[in-house]
Every structure is written in C-alpha cells, then in structure tokens.
Design an enzyme around this catalytic site. Sequence first.
Site, mmCIF file in Angstrom:
data_model
loop_
_atom_site.group_PDB
_atom_site.id
_atom_site.type_symbol
_atom_site.label_atom_id
_atom_site.label_comp_id
_atom_site.label_asym_id
_atom_site.label_seq_id
_atom_site.Cartn_x
_atom_site.Cartn_y
_atom_site.Cartn_z
ATOM 1 N N ASP A 133 -71.891 -27.134 87.192
ATOM 2 C CA ASP A 133 -71.482 -27.168 88.590
ATOM 3 C C ASP A 133 -72.689 -26.775 89.448
ATOM 4 O OD1 ASP A 133 -68.730 -27.574 87.801
ATOM 5 O OD2 ASP A 133 -68.681 -25.438 87.320
ATOM 6 N N ASP A 187 -70.593 -32.471 86.998
ATOM 7 C CA ASP A 187 -69.304 -31.793 86.919
ATOM 8 C C ASP A 187 -68.868 -31.456 88.344
ATOM 9 O OD1 ASP A 187 -67.029 -30.705 85.834
ATOM 10 O OD2 ASP A 187 -68.014 -29.002 84.894
ATOM 11 N N ASP A 230 -66.839 -24.778 91.818
ATOM 12 C CA ASP A 230 -65.667 -24.432 91.010
ATOM 13 C C ASP A 230 -65.422 -22.932 91.082
ATOM 14 O OD1 ASP A 230 -65.376 -27.065 90.387
ATOM 15 O OD2 ASP A 230 -65.597 -26.830 88.213
ATOM 16 N N ARG A 236 -60.153 -33.821 93.770
ATOM 17 C CA ARG A 236 -60.321 -32.366 93.717
ATOM 18 C C ARG A 236 -60.971 -31.802 94.978
ATOM 19 N NH1 ARG A 236 -62.455 -31.240 87.509
ATOM 20 N NH2 ARG A 236 -60.847 -32.468 86.427
#
Length: 440
Positions: A221, A260, A264, A317
């Site tokens: 990330d 990714d 997050d 997301r």
Amino acid sequence: MSFSRSHARLIVTTLACGMALTSLAVPAQGQSRGPAVPVERAVLPANDGWASDSGGTTGGSTAEADHVYTVTTWAEFRTALAAAKDTPSIIRVKGTLDALSDSAGNTHTCDDYAVPGYDFDKYLAAYDPAVWGYENEVSGEQEDLRAASAKRQDAQIKASVPANTTIVGVGRDARILGGSLQVRGVDNVIIRNLTFEDASDCFPQWDPTDTELGNWNSEYDNLVLYGSTHVWVDHNTFTDGRRPDGQQPYYFGRLFQQHDGHLDIVRGADLVTASWNVFTDHDKTMLIGNSDSASATDRGKLRVTLHHNQFKNLVERAPRVRFGRVDAYNNHYVVQKSGYGHSFGIGIESQLVAEKNAFTIPRGVNRGLILKKWKDAPVTTSGNYVNGRYVDLLAVHNARIPEETLRPDAGWTPVLRTSVDNPRVVPLIVDSWAGTGRIR
C-alpha cells in the site's frame, strides 16, 4: 484578488444555493484562529473527525530543533524516521524521494532487486494454467526465486513511521515515489502535503486458486495504518502515476496487477481522520478492515472519518468497510465511465454513515453501484447528490440490485465534525482545495 478557502466556501455556497449560507467560515485547516502556525507545527483541529477524539492528534508539533529534519532522498528519509524514536519529531520532505534508489541516490529498477536465476518468462512458462492447472497454489524453483526477489524489494521500499511524528511535504512538489509508508502499532502521527505515487510490486504472485480464473496478487500500500491510533492524513495525493493499472498487460487472461491499496486502515487501527486528500486512477483504493475473521482485533475499533476528499476515476473501495464505525461526508466522487465497481463497500459488522457527499457520474453508469453489499450490515445514507440532484442512494441500490438489499440506519450519529458544506457546492470546494500543494 485572492481568497482563502473559507471565503470561497461562503461565495460559492451563496451563488449555488441562492439562500442562507450553509457553511461556516473556518480558519485554515490544522490551525487555530490567531497568528499563523507553520504547516509542520499544525495540529488536528478540535472536533475534526475521529482522530480528534480522546486527546486529539498533535504529531510532532512540539519537536525540539534537533528533531526537525529536512530530507531530499529516500535514504535520508529512513534515517530520519529511525532517529525520531517516538520523540516528537518533524520530517520535512523536499522534492522526490525515490524508494527504489540506493543510499547514494542512484535510481534503480525492478531488475536490480531480482535475485540471480529469477526469470519472468520462465515463471510464466512454469505456471501457465495449461501446464499447472487451477487446483493448487504455485510452488517450485521460480516461485521461490520470485519470493526471494520480493523480499529484497520489501526491505528497500518500506519505511516505518514512529509515534509522535509529523511528516510534511515542503511546497507543491514533495513526492514519495514507489515507497510504502508503514504506520504500525504507534500513536499520534500526522502526514500532510505529500504525493504518494506508484507503490508498485515488482514481483506479483500468480495465484491460480484465487477465483475460478486465478489472479495476480500484489503487495504494498502507499500508506498503511496497522494497529495505530490518532492518525491524521491530510492534503495528500495518491496516484498510480507513471504506471496506471489500465496500461498494464494481461497474462493468463488476467490483469498483471502491481498495485494494492492507496490507504489501508487495518488490524485494530483506530481514531483516524483523512481529510482533503485526492485518490485517483486506482483499483483497490481504501480498505478499512482487511478480514472478516479479524473480529478480535477490529470489533469496536476502525473508527475513521473521511471528509472533503476527492475520489476520482477509481474502480472500487472508497472505502470498503468491515467492523468500523466510519463517517464519510462532503467527499466528491468522480466516477469513470468504464470499469467502475463501487464506491462504498458494506462489509461484516460495518457501521458506515455516508452523508452529504457529491457524485459526478457519466451517463450510462448504474447509480445503484455506488453501494456494494459484501455482508449484511446497516448503512446510513442521507443528503447525497448525484450530478447536482438529490438521490436516495440506499433506495436506488435496493431497487436496482434487489438481490443485494441493504438495511438502513447504521445506528449512530457522528458529532465530530467542524463544518459541513452543502453537497451541491462540494465538487467546487473539494476540487479546488484537496490534494498536495493546497494547504492554506
């Protein structure tokens, strides 16, 4: 004549609404009324989202002179992080920090981190589904060499952020290229005014067991908050930049996915405010809670506020939520015409409140896709506008995708908000002030 963001709010709200003002003038973000505070010394304002709860977030604002660092290379940056050692510290980033560069600042490529013997063409030949099949995970010499190469990259591009630290970009062009910031198990961190670009996995793994058709899976990330508390992420830009997913090749009929998440928030992370950021041109953008089985660490945690962020040309997301009590308001979602999956992902035991957001959606895109049901959980949606008109997102979703019916009422009411803008002027305000180089 120049205007502050507060003045702009007042003007555009008056023009757009033709009625009483719906936004209050507020001081420059991260500052209190009175004399100007240097950006690196700013703290999160009171009541500005979950990160202001339980003592607030001050980062390294009280740093002594010997704990204020200015860095111009990735090596200097990691040295400064190590020197901080949880003591209040400020790290000022100037220019581009290339995470693949060596200690002398020489630029490297992915090939420089591959171990001897690893060969991507041989990897493809060994694990071609026509040879390997889809029943078993890959193993053998080339997979071992891939994993060893990935380990070398991992050691190079990750940087761990200690407690009581402020990381702030200097000027308009501060950038972390190819790096992955790790905020793990610490408290009180501020990250502002940086462009995070292309945290790309040089060595994605082929997993033939991931769905019926297999998938390429990547690590890294741009920024991960793992078990950390009191984190303010503000006025940053997150982008795949030089290596967008849409330009990547396909192998075995699947996208060679090298990215990714952008941001997050996982494994018991808590009390986070993400404000005035730009998230653009990406697939799996923001995960809040990364596993349905993480109830022991995540239940009662993952309290996150998202406000005045721009989410542009994303697949999914923005965010996807498990367990968390998430307040998403006054964000602007600019939806791409093709490839759009969803914006709000509703996961196990999530309590998402999505209010007064603005969506700009091209003709032909199903508005019911804005919400996506992964697991049964209630969600509050109110006052959201699509292309300048009010839309009941929950009703539209349930009518258009009845097999994924969602329940109303997340069961709580957010109170940690400074000012809330009319959603009809959110696109103008957010697009004008979000992202790197726009702190006032």
